[in-house]
Design a protein around this motif. Sequence first.
Motif, PDB file in Angstrom:
ATOM      1  N   ALA A 182      13.397 -34.728  52.418  1.00 27.07           N
ATOM      2  CA  ALA A 182      12.655 -33.463  52.261  1.00 27.07           C
ATOM      3  C   ALA A 182      12.792 -32.608  53.514  1.00 27.07           C
ATOM      4  O   ALA A 182      12.886 -31.385  53.441  1.00 27.07           O
ATOM      5  CB  ALA A 182      11.184 -33.747  51.973  1.00 27.07           C
ATOM      6  N   ALA A 183      12.813 -33.276  54.673  1.00 29.00           N
ATOM      7  CA  ALA A 183      12.983 -32.539  55.928  1.00 29.00           C
ATOM      8  C   ALA A 183      14.366 -31.893  55.971  1.00 29.00           C
ATOM      9  O   ALA A 183      14.515 -30.739  56.384  1.00 29.00           O
ATOM     10  CB  ALA A 183      12.813 -33.489  57.113  1.00 29.00           C
ATOM     11  N   LEU A 184      15.352 -32.643  55.512  1.00 25.66           N
ATOM     12  CA  LEU A 184      16.715 -32.103  55.465  1.00 25.66           C
ATOM     13  C   LEU A 184      16.776 -30.922  54.496  1.00 25.66           C
ATOM     14  O   LEU A 184      17.381 -29.881  54.792  1.00 25.66           O
ATOM     15  CB  LEU A 184      17.681 -33.223  55.015  1.00 25.66           C
ATOM     16  CG  LEU A 184      19.145 -32.844  54.871  1.00 25.66           C
ATOM     17  CD1 LEU A 184      19.737 -32.455  56.220  1.00 25.66           C
ATOM     18  CD2 LEU A 184      19.947 -34.008  54.285  1.00 25.66           C
ATOM     19  N   GLU A 185      16.109 -31.089  53.356  1.00 29.22           N
ATOM     20  CA  GLU A 185      16.087 -30.018  52.353  1.00 29.22           C
ATOM     21  C   GLU A 185      15.408 -28.765  52.920  1.00 29.22           C
ATOM     22  O   GLU A 185      15.904 -27.650  52.756  1.00 29.22           O
ATOM     23  CB  GLU A 185      15.326 -30.506  51.114  1.00 29.22           C
ATOM     24  CG  GLU A 185      15.311 -29.491  49.996  1.00 29.22           C
ATOM     25  CD  GLU A 185      14.358 -29.887  48.870  1.00 29.22           C
ATOM     26  OE1 GLU A 185      13.925 -31.049  48.821  1.00 29.22           O
ATOM     27  OE2 GLU A 185      14.056 -29.007  48.057  1.00 29.22           O
ATOM     28  N   ALA A 186      14.289 -28.981  53.619  1.00 27.58           N
ATOM     29  CA  ALA A 186      13.552 -27.849  54.191  1.00 27.58           C
ATOM     30  C   ALA A 186      14.407 -27.113  55.224  1.00 27.58           C
ATOM     31  O   ALA A 186      14.395 -25.884  55.293  1.00 27.58           O
ATOM     32  CB  ALA A 186      12.252 -28.342  54.827  1.00 27.58           C
ATOM     33  N   LEU A 187      15.160 -27.899  55.992  1.00 26.37           N
ATOM     34  CA  LEU A 187      16.043 -27.312  57.001  1.00 26.37           C
ATOM     35  C   LEU A 187      17.101 -26.425  56.325  1.00 26.37           C
ATOM     36  O   LEU A 187      17.334 -25.283  56.733  1.00 26.37           O
ATOM     37  CB  LEU A 187      16.730 -28.453  57.768  1.00 26.37           C
ATOM     38  CG  LEU A 187      17.261 -28.167  59.165  1.00 26.37           C
ATOM     39  CD1 LEU A 187      16.122 -27.868  60.126  1.00 26.37           C
ATOM     40  CD2 LEU A 187      18.042 -29.381  59.687  1.00 26.37           C
ATOM     41  N   ALA A 188      17.699 -26.985  55.270  1.00 27.60           N
ATOM     42  CA  ALA A 188      18.746 -26.228  54.559  1.00 27.60           C
ATOM     43  C   ALA A 188      18.148 -25.012  53.857  1.00 27.60           C
ATOM     44  O   ALA A 188      18.735 -23.935  53.851  1.00 27.60           O
ATOM     45  CB  ALA A 188      19.450 -27.141  53.561  1.00 27.60           C
ATOM     46  N   ALA A 189      16.959 -25.208  53.255  1.00 23.25           N
ATOM     47  CA  ALA A 189      16.315 -24.104  52.530  1.00 23.25           C
ATOM     48  C   ALA A 189      15.980 -22.940  53.473  1.00 23.25           C
ATOM     49  O   ALA A 189      15.938 -21.784  53.059  1.00 23.25           O
ATOM     50  CB  ALA A 189      15.048 -24.601  51.836  1.00 23.25           C
ATOM     51  N   ALA A 190      15.737 -23.281  54.738  1.00 24.41           N
ATOM     52  CA  ALA A 190      15.430 -22.237  55.723  1.00 24.41           C
ATOM     53  C   ALA A 190      16.711 -21.616  56.289  1.00 24.41           C
ATOM     54  O   ALA A 190      16.648 -20.813  57.230  1.00 24.41           O
ATOM     55  CB  ALA A 190      14.587 -22.833  56.851  1.00 24.41           C
ATOM     56  N   ALA A 247      18.108 -32.407  48.206  1.00 17.99           N
ATOM     57  CA  ALA A 247      18.692 -32.064  49.512  1.00 17.99           C
ATOM     58  C   ALA A 247      20.101 -31.486  49.319  1.00 17.99           C
ATOM     59  O   ALA A 247      20.464 -30.484  49.939  1.00 17.99           O
ATOM     60  CB  ALA A 247      18.726 -33.295  50.408  1.00 17.99           C
ATOM     61  N   LEU A 248      20.859 -32.119  48.414  1.00 11.88           N
ATOM     62  CA  LEU A 248      22.220 -31.622  48.168  1.00 11.88           C
ATOM     63  C   LEU A 248      22.203 -30.212  47.578  1.00 11.88           C
ATOM     64  O   LEU A 248      22.976 -29.348  47.974  1.00 11.88           O
ATOM     65  CB  LEU A 248      22.956 -32.570  47.203  1.00 11.88           C
ATOM     66  CG  LEU A 248      23.584 -33.800  47.865  1.00 11.88           C
ATOM     67  CD1 LEU A 248      24.023 -34.811  46.825  1.00 11.88           C
ATOM     68  CD2 LEU A 248      24.778 -33.400  48.735  1.00 11.88           C
ATOM     69  N   GLU A 249      21.270 -30.030  46.658  1.00  9.75           N
ATOM     70  CA  GLU A 249      21.144 -28.714  46.016  1.00  9.75           C
ATOM     71  C   GLU A 249      20.826 -27.638  47.066  1.00  9.75           C
ATOM     72  O   GLU A 249      21.415 -26.561  47.075  1.00  9.75           O
ATOM     73  CB  GLU A 249      20.016 -28.780  44.986  1.00  9.75           C
ATOM     74  CG  GLU A 249      20.138 -27.757  43.894  1.00  9.75           C
ATOM     75  CD  GLU A 249      19.026 -27.950  42.867  1.00  9.75           C
ATOM     76  OE1 GLU A 249      18.324 -26.975  42.623  1.00  9.75           O
ATOM     77  OE2 GLU A 249      18.864 -29.080  42.368  1.00  9.75           O
ATOM     78  N   ALA A 250      19.904 -27.966  47.968  1.00  7.00           N
ATOM     79  CA  ALA A 250      19.527 -27.000  49.014  1.00  7.00           C
ATOM     80  C   ALA A 250      20.715 -26.710  49.928  1.00  7.00           C
ATOM     81  O   ALA A 250      20.933 -25.568  50.339  1.00  7.00           O
ATOM     82  CB  ALA A 250      18.354 -27.541  49.826  1.00  7.00           C
ATOM     83  N   GLN A 252      23.860 -26.958  49.083  1.00  8.25           N
ATOM     84  CA  GLN A 252      24.850 -26.168  48.322  1.00  8.25           C
ATOM     85  C   GLN A 252      24.442 -24.700  48.264  1.00  8.25           C
ATOM     86  O   GLN A 252      25.256 -23.811  48.450  1.00  8.25           O
ATOM     87  CB  GLN A 252      25.000 -26.727  46.906  1.00  8.25           C
ATOM     88  CG  GLN A 252      25.856 -27.971  46.862  1.00  8.25           C
ATOM     89  CD  GLN A 252      25.614 -28.808  45.619  1.00  8.25           C
ATOM     90  OE1 GLN A 252      24.839 -28.430  44.745  1.00  8.25           O
ATOM     91  NE2 GLN A 252      26.265 -29.960  45.549  1.00  8.25           N
ATOM     92  N   LYS A 253      23.157 -24.463  48.028  1.00  4.30           N
ATOM     93  CA  LYS A 253      22.657 -23.077  47.970  1.00  4.30           C
ATOM     94  C   LYS A 253      22.893 -22.376  49.305  1.00  4.30           C
ATOM     95  O   LYS A 253      23.251 -21.217  49.369  1.00  4.30           O
ATOM     96  CB  LYS A 253      21.157 -23.073  47.664  1.00  4.30           C
ATOM     97  CG  LYS A 253      20.850 -23.093  46.189  1.00  4.30           C
ATOM     98  CD  LYS A 253      19.362 -22.948  45.982  1.00  4.30           C
ATOM     99  CE  LYS A 253      19.000 -23.305  44.556  1.00  4.30           C
ATOM    100  NZ  LYS A 253      17.592 -23.600  44.409  1.00  4.30           N
ATOM    101  N   ARG A 254      22.637 -23.112  50.370  1.00  7.13           N
ATOM    102  CA  ARG A 254      22.799 -22.534  51.700  1.00  7.13           C
ATOM    103  C   ARG A 254      24.264 -22.161  51.938  1.00  7.13           C
ATOM    104  O   ARG A 254      24.578 -21.150  52.554  1.00  7.13           O
ATOM    105  CB  ARG A 254      22.361 -23.547  52.751  1.00  7.13           C
ATOM    106  CG  ARG A 254      22.470 -23.014  54.160  1.00  7.13           C
ATOM    107  CD  ARG A 254      22.161 -24.089  55.188  1.00  7.13           C
ATOM    108  NE  ARG A 254      22.393 -23.560  56.526  1.00  7.13           N
ATOM    109  CZ  ARG A 254      23.567 -23.561  57.140  1.00  7.13           C
ATOM    110  NH1 ARG A 254      24.626 -24.068  56.522  1.00  7.13           N
ATOM    111  NH2 ARG A 254      23.707 -23.060  58.350  1.00  7.13           N
ATOM    112  N   GLY A 255      25.175 -22.980  51.387  1.00 10.65           N
ATOM    113  CA  GLY A 255      26.607 -22.746  51.593  1.00 10.65           C
ATOM    114  C   GLY A 255      27.135 -21.555  50.810  1.00 10.65           C
ATOM    115  O   GLY A 255      28.192 -21.019  51.132  1.00 10.65           O
ATOM    116  N   ARG A 256      26.396 -21.159  49.746  1.00 10.73           N
ATOM    117  CA  ARG A 256      26.901 -20.068  48.895  1.00 10.73           C
ATOM    118  C   ARG A 256      26.789 -18.704  49.569  1.00 10.73           C
ATOM    119  O   ARG A 256      25.904 -18.454  50.335  1.00 10.73           O
ATOM    120  CB  ARG A 256      26.108 -20.040  47.589  1.00 10.73           C
ATOM    121  CG  ARG A 256      26.710 -20.948  46.555  1.00 10.73           C
ATOM    122  CD  ARG A 256      25.831 -20.945  45.318  1.00 10.73           C
ATOM    123  NE  ARG A 256      25.770 -22.282  44.731  1.00 10.73           N
ATOM    124  CZ  ARG A 256      24.696 -22.792  44.142  1.00 10.73           C
ATOM    125  NH1 ARG A 256      23.606 -22.109  44.066  1.00 10.73           N
ATOM    126  NH2 ARG A 256      24.735 -24.004  43.620  1.00 10.73           N
TER     127      ARG A 256
END
Lengths: 256, 190
Positions: A182-190, A247-250, A252-256
């Motif tokens: 979740a921390a990794l996801e939050a990092l990517a989401a930000a 986490a992967l989804e976040a 991937q979104k960040r990479g788009r």
Amino acid sequence: MVNEFEEVLSVCIDRIVMGDSVEDCLLRYPDHARELEPLLRTAIAARQAGAVKARPEFKAVSGYHVRAAFRERTAKHVSSKRGAFQWLPRWAVATAVVLVVLVVGATGTVAAASDALPGNVLYPVKLAGERVQMAVTFSDEGKAKLYIEFADRRAAELVNLAATDAPERIEETAARLTSNLAALEALAAAGRGPADETKAAELEQELARHAARSLDALDKAQTETQETAKEAVDQARDKMLQGYNSALEAMQKRGR
Amino acid sequence: MQQEQDLVQRARRGDPEAFECLYEASFDKIYRYISFKVRQQQDAEDLTQQVFMKAMESIGSFRWRGVSFSAWLFRIAHNQIVDFYRRNSRRNTVPLEDNLAIHDSGPYSDPEAMAERNWQIEELSQACLQLTPAQREVISLRFAGELSVAETAQTVGKSQGAVKVMQHEALRKLRQIMLPVTEEMDGQRV
């Protein structure tokens, strides 16, 4: 003034919330059955209307934010009470902590703790070492890599615990794994993480590899799971899958 | 209850694991209670997180004075919802679209059944609007928050007897308003 019927209705509602059916309640109070039934059917409708579940990814991310805020608040509180060490700059305190860990590590304690499993006396040392590692890692990319590494460690611990009769430890470890992801996801989401696109894509691939390997290992370990721990392992697997996917989804979104 | 007291004491001293346990134990109930009252997923999520942030900030001032930690947390949730509606006074309707996602598996996992259920839930939400605010609060706390009569009484600041009377009245009124809906739902187990 509460009458007898209101007392009975209240008891029946408690039983319905616990999972009893209307019929169970009516059998228990036949004298009130006629008046009770329509109200209990309405109670069931109200209960169904309230029976929504939070998205698991929201629960995980929210939990991460609340935990992080709690730790930050506690740390501020402690630092304001540093007393004799108040004159020391933060970097000096951090360096001192690292040195202490290194010195202790030299004696073999930290090294020995690296293989410790939840429940082992050295396990808190392992977690403390990870916290120090995270505290002295300042780049987002470094933090993202650590979250992946720590999630991998939790997954390995789950594989080892899967054959034991310790469902609580399995649940705790799954919660820690979820927290790391979740921390990794939050990092990517930000929008944080590796600044370079190629590095971000590599990190994403690395996470996908770790996810596949960990899930595969847990699937194999499930063949030796004891009956008492089966449910905990199944739930841990679900959480692991959900955590890695989110986490992967976040990422991937960040990479788009 | 003793375990909850121990956890609260530890959390007040800054123990993150204790606070995490309290969070885990309360999260689903608080989310359900808030969802029942605001009916929009995004709002419910924002408010749920705000409740726990607020609880974290205020836990140092929490005292056991005849009010359990759960009741205290639900009061925070109630206050957050009141503030939310004050800020968004235009939001007095309950749109079907973008409604709460139901993540249950089982009988509601196919889209048609889920849509049907959402419609029934919507009917109940609308019917609840015809209750008094106090009755609505009791229904939310008892059925979505799954609080006991004692905890509900602590949360709303009334006697247990008053809560029992209010839930009776509220259910009777709801039954009258939504008779056809509950008949459709009859036979479904919780």
